[in-house]
Enzyme design. Structure first.
Site, mmCIF file in Angstrom:
data_model
loop_
_atom_site.group_PDB
_atom_site.id
_atom_site.type_symbol
_atom_site.label_atom_id
_atom_site.label_comp_id
_atom_site.label_asym_id
_atom_site.label_seq_id
_atom_site.Cartn_x
_atom_site.Cartn_y
_atom_site.Cartn_z
ATOM 1 C CG ASP A 1 -2.291 0.649 0.904
ATOM 2 O OD1 ASP A 1 -2.267 1.868 0.646
ATOM 3 O OD2 ASP A 1 -3.339 -0.016 0.929
ATOM 4 C CG HIS B 1 -0.776 1.616 -3.316
ATOM 5 N ND1 HIS B 1 -2.028 1.355 -2.811
ATOM 6 C CD2 HIS B 1 -0.402 0.500 -3.985
ATOM 7 C CE1 HIS B 1 -2.391 0.120 -3.166
ATOM 8 N NE2 HIS B 1 -1.418 -0.420 -3.871
#
Length: 408
Positions: free
Chosen positions: A225, A248
């Site tokens: 993430d 991310h």
């Protein structure tokens, strides 16, 4: 005129004391505590939870600085809550030479949503060591559509705390977020390593929320993430010298999920390498009414390599269905992108998707050069409801930003 020595002598002695007393002051001794003395076993199978908590209680009660020693080996521990409300506030250091590992059964620590929790502590430092949450079995449960999978536990949480240092720590295989800083002041994180599989869900590397004066430096984050995420109520955050990927990217937000929500301001992200990430530098806000904001943000001296969205402002962020059919009320202003180079893995390297209700204002791009990876043609830019200036933007030029004549 004649001066009486009876008046001069006391003054001279007072002045002498003022000079000599600091130099004669003795340093406060440090107390050293080894978790082995409280029954901890470095065999990876004996539950050492009570031993760690007992060592903390002794350190907490000490009026002198205390160092808790975690020697080499693998220490199995369950949920640890280090409470600081009754501590003396003398500095506590935790020096970890070995590893702390969570139980293999992820349900044991997932039930309380955090594995290692420091609550309301002051002047606490963690040096070195490995935290292994053994979260891969929970990731598999989630990725395979399991209906009874728990949310998971954050590996390391500091909440309501002040003057925190985390130096040289490694966090691997977290069930959820690796390191969380919530409602804290004056936090320094340096030289940490974060590692989890690229498909591990919700395993943000470092998450900051409702915190002030936070510094993150010289760290390597590879996860499933956001490498670093900054949530509502955070200010004066400095991020420098980060290697991010997979992951991310570095995100401000998401912001605006609640109408009455604090914003994010005064953030500097500098000297970062993004490699193979889905985003580079991102601001994301929910498409709904909110009083939140993101302002006074600087992204500078950044290299992108095979990044899907190198520069993105997404004011229509939503991951639950149905998404709100609204425009974001979050105000995004005074955001500067400076000296950003590298490659995009998609055609659109710069995406400014701002709100019709609250357009982005004060966007500045200076010395931005992004090209398509392995393709001999320029990348593109997409821009909606954004206002600002651009200078020396070689590839791609963002059409809704004006050329700054004064800068050229």
């Amino acid at each position: 005129m004649v001066y009486k020595t009876s008046c001069l002598l006391p003054l001279a002695l007072i002045f002498l004391d003022f000079i000599l007393i600091p130099s004669l002051a003795k340093p406060i001794p440090t107390t050293f505590i080894n978790v082995l003395a409280y029954g901890a076993k470095p065999d990876g199978s004996t539950d050492s939870t009570k031993a760690f908590l007992a060592a903390w209680q002794v350190a907490c009660a000490s009026v002198n600085p205390t160092t808790i020693i975690v020697p080499k080996g693998r220490f199995l521990v369950g949920n640890l809550v280090f409470q600081g409300k009754k501590c003396t506030d003398a500095p506590i250091s935790i020096r970890i030479a070995g590893s702390m590992i969570a139980p293999e059964d992820y349900r044991i620590v997932a039930s309380t949503e955090q594995w290692i929790w420091f609550e309301s502590v002051t002047d606490v430092s963690i040096y070195g060591g490995i935290l292994d949450a053994q979260g891969s079995s929970l990731w598999n449960c989630k990725n395979n559509g399991g209906s009874n999978c728990p949310t998971g536990a954050k590996t390391l949480l500091f909440s309501g705390s002040n003057n925190i240092n985390i130096n040289g720590l490694t966090s691997i295989n977290s069930q959820k977020f690796h390191i969380v800083i919530n409602s804290c002041n004056n936090v320094n994180i340096d030289g940490v390593r974060v590692s989890a599989a690229a498909d591990s869900p919700n395993t943000d590397g470092i998450h900051i929320q409702s915190s002030h004066l936070v510094s993150i430096t010289n760290s390597r984050i590879a996860t499933g993430d956001d490498c670093i995420s900054i949530g509502p109520g955070s200010s004066h955050v400095s991020i420098q010298g980060i290697q991010c990927g997979p992951g991310h990217g570095i995100s401000i937000g998401s912001l605006g999920i609640a109408e009455e929500e604090q914003g994010v301001e005064n953030v500097i992200v500098s000297n970062v390498d993004f490699t193979g990430t889905s985003n580079g530098v991102r601001i994301k806000t929910w498409a709904k009414n909110s009083k939140s904001f993101a302002r006074n943000i600087v992204f500078q001296h950044i290299n992108m390599e095979m990044v899907k969205n190198p520069i993105i402002i997404d004011q229509h962020y939503c991951f639950v269905k149905p998404c709100p059919n609204q425009e974001s009320g979050v105000e995004v202003s005074n955001v500067r992108y400076e000296d950003i180079h590298g490659t995009s893995s998609t055609d659109v390297a710069v995406k400014l998707d701002c709100s019709k209700e609250k357009p982005c204002n004060g966007i500045v791009m200076d010395n931005v050069n992004l090209a398509l990876q392995l393709v001999n043609r320029p990348a593109q830019a997409s821009c909606n409801n954004a206002n600002g200036l651009a200078n020396d933007v070689v590839i791609p030029f963002t059409p809704c930003l004006k050329r700054d004549i004064l800068m050229t």
